[in-house]
Design a protein around this motif. Structure first.
Motif, PDB file in Angstrom:
ATOM      1  N   ARG A 106      19.410   8.999  33.957  1.00  0.00           N
ATOM      2  CA  ARG A 106      18.611  10.005  33.241  1.00  0.00           C
ATOM      3  C   ARG A 106      19.453  11.134  32.668  1.00  0.00           C
ATOM      4  O   ARG A 106      18.976  12.248  32.482  1.00  0.00           O
ATOM      5  CB  ARG A 106      17.526  10.577  34.174  1.00  0.00           C
ATOM      6  N   PRO A 109      19.880  15.156  34.939  1.00  0.00           N
ATOM      7  CA  PRO A 109      18.805  16.151  34.889  1.00  0.00           C
ATOM      8  C   PRO A 109      19.185  17.431  35.631  1.00  0.00           C
ATOM      9  O   PRO A 109      20.014  17.434  36.537  1.00  0.00           O
ATOM     10  CB  PRO A 109      17.630  15.442  35.568  1.00  0.00           C
ATOM     11  N   ILE A 112      15.946  18.112  40.318  1.00  0.00           N
ATOM     12  CA  ILE A 112      15.286  16.907  40.813  1.00  0.00           C
ATOM     13  C   ILE A 112      14.553  17.245  42.102  1.00  0.00           C
ATOM     14  O   ILE A 112      15.056  18.001  42.942  1.00  0.00           O
ATOM     15  CB  ILE A 112      16.314  15.792  41.099  1.00  0.00           C
ATOM     16  N   LEU A 145       9.025   8.162  32.849  1.00  0.00           N
ATOM     17  CA  LEU A 145      10.304   7.808  32.240  1.00  0.00           C
ATOM     18  C   LEU A 145      10.671   6.347  32.513  1.00  0.00           C
ATOM     19  O   LEU A 145      11.659   5.858  31.976  1.00  0.00           O
ATOM     20  CB  LEU A 145      11.418   8.713  32.783  1.00  0.00           C
ATOM     21  N   HIS A 149      10.516   7.302  37.988  1.00  0.00           N
ATOM     22  CA  HIS A 149      11.062   8.536  37.432  1.00  0.00           C
ATOM     23  C   HIS A 149      10.058   9.189  36.483  1.00  0.00           C
ATOM     24  O   HIS A 149       9.455   8.520  35.632  1.00  0.00           O
ATOM     25  CB  HIS A 149      12.355   8.251  36.667  1.00  0.00           C
ATOM     26  N   GLU A 151       9.269  13.090  34.216  1.00  0.00           N
ATOM     27  CA  GLU A 151       9.736  14.400  33.773  1.00  0.00           C
ATOM     28  C   GLU A 151       8.529  15.317  33.596  1.00  0.00           C
ATOM     29  O   GLU A 151       7.482  14.891  33.099  1.00  0.00           O
ATOM     30  CB  GLU A 151      10.502  14.299  32.454  1.00  0.00           C
ATOM     31  N   THR A 207      12.695  16.905  36.999  1.00  0.00           N
ATOM     32  CA  THR A 207      12.600  15.450  37.127  1.00  0.00           C
ATOM     33  C   THR A 207      12.051  15.126  38.509  1.00  0.00           C
ATOM     34  O   THR A 207      12.585  15.594  39.525  1.00  0.00           O
ATOM     35  CB  THR A 207      13.970  14.779  36.944  1.00  0.00           C
TER      36      THR A 207
END
Length: 305
Positions: A106, A109, A112, A145, A149, A151, A207
């Motif tokens: 990713r 990010p 997280i 995502l 995952h 966002e 994230t």
């Protein structure tokens, strides 16, 4: 330079801290440094920590609170990402390796966090429902995502935080340059994590990893009965975000959620017999015209019902 720096703040809970640190040492991903910041413990924390592993960097400081201890850990760290584990919590052995896969896929990010389970240590097993099971609206606000995952950004991130979805430090991984902008506020002794995530959210998207990758242990010394103080601090952090970090175009939206917070707190206080606090909180909720229509409809429906 390690990829992860793991910071474990602790104060007078040597046996639980041993378990927490051991869960880090048991990770199946080895490119990390481990920093334990002892915030002035008077028990045998020093003896236990220094006997566990030569991979562990033990640092002792004068008692300054958990935010101060975490900041000390950042200053002592050198990793690309700083992760936190409270000394009464635990990680599964694949925590860091799972985060590393996310980061690689990713494009690094900024912030997280993951799902987690709580475990009342008076019971034999953790709760069956996870944090996100209890607050499922995160999945409505998050942008998928792929896989596990997600966002969260913009108004959706503001709504997530202001509606009260709880993020726990033991799930945080923060890119180093993000901490160059924002540190923990040592002047805040309760809900310092809420204050930090609000500030970070003003500049970065979050994230979310939809896996339970921490066990937050519930025990006598962390069952806070002072919910009145915590609610007031949370409201102060929301107002601080609105006044210092939020763009002017978002301030009306902030007021909407602040009003909702006052209203829900007021109802909670009344249900617990705290009449004076409840009435004051409900009256505060009506100071914000952004929520008048909604609040009026709620009160009318309750009267009619």
């Amino acid at each position: 330079m390690p990829f992860f720096s793991v910071v474990v703040p602790t104060y007078n809970r040597s046996e639980m801290a041993r378990d927490a640190v051991q869960s880090v040492l048991n990770q199946d991903f080895s490119d990390f440094e481990l920093i334990v910041v002892d915030d002035g413990s008077s028990d045998n924390t020093a003896d236990i920590m220094t006997s566990l592993s030569n991979k562990l960097h033990y640092h002792r400081q004068i008692n300054g609170g958990v935010a101060s201890a975490r900041n000390a850990g950042i200053s002592l760290s050198s990793g690309q990402y700083i992760c936190y584990l409270d000394s009464d919590d635990l990680w599964p052995k694949n925590k860091l390796s799972t985060y590393k896969l996310l980061i690689d896929s990713r494009q690094s990010p900024a912030f997280i966090f993951s799902d987690f389970h709580k475990h009342d240590i008076s019971l034999s097993q953790p709760y069956k429902v996870s944090n996100t099971d209890m607050f499922p609206y995160i999945l409505d606000l998050a942008n998928p995502l792929g896989g596990d995952h997600f966002e969260i950004s913009g108004d959706h991130l503001l709504e997530l935080l202001f509606r009260g979805y709880p993020l726990y430090p033991s799930t945080f991984a923060v890119r180093r340059d993000v901490h160059d902008h924002y540190r923990w506020d040592p002047g805040i002794l309760k809900s310092e994590d809420f204050n930090l995530v609000l500030k970070i959210s003003s500049r970065y998207s979050f994230t979310y990893l939809h896996q339970s990758l921490a066990t937050v242990r519930v025990h006598g010394s962390n069952k806070s009965a002072d919910f009145l103080t915590k609610n007031k601090i949370n409201l102060a952090s929301m107002k601080l975000y609105r006044d210092l970090y939020s763009p002017k175009t978002k301030r009306s939206l902030c007021n909407h959620y602040i009003s909702q917070k006052y209203f829900s707190d007021g109802r909670s206080y009344l249900s617990q017999g705290l009449k004076s606090e409840g009435i004051k909180s409900l009256l505060h909720s009506f100071k914000y015209p952004e929520n008048w229509k909604r609040l009026s409809q709620k009160l009318i429906s309750r009267v009619q019902g």
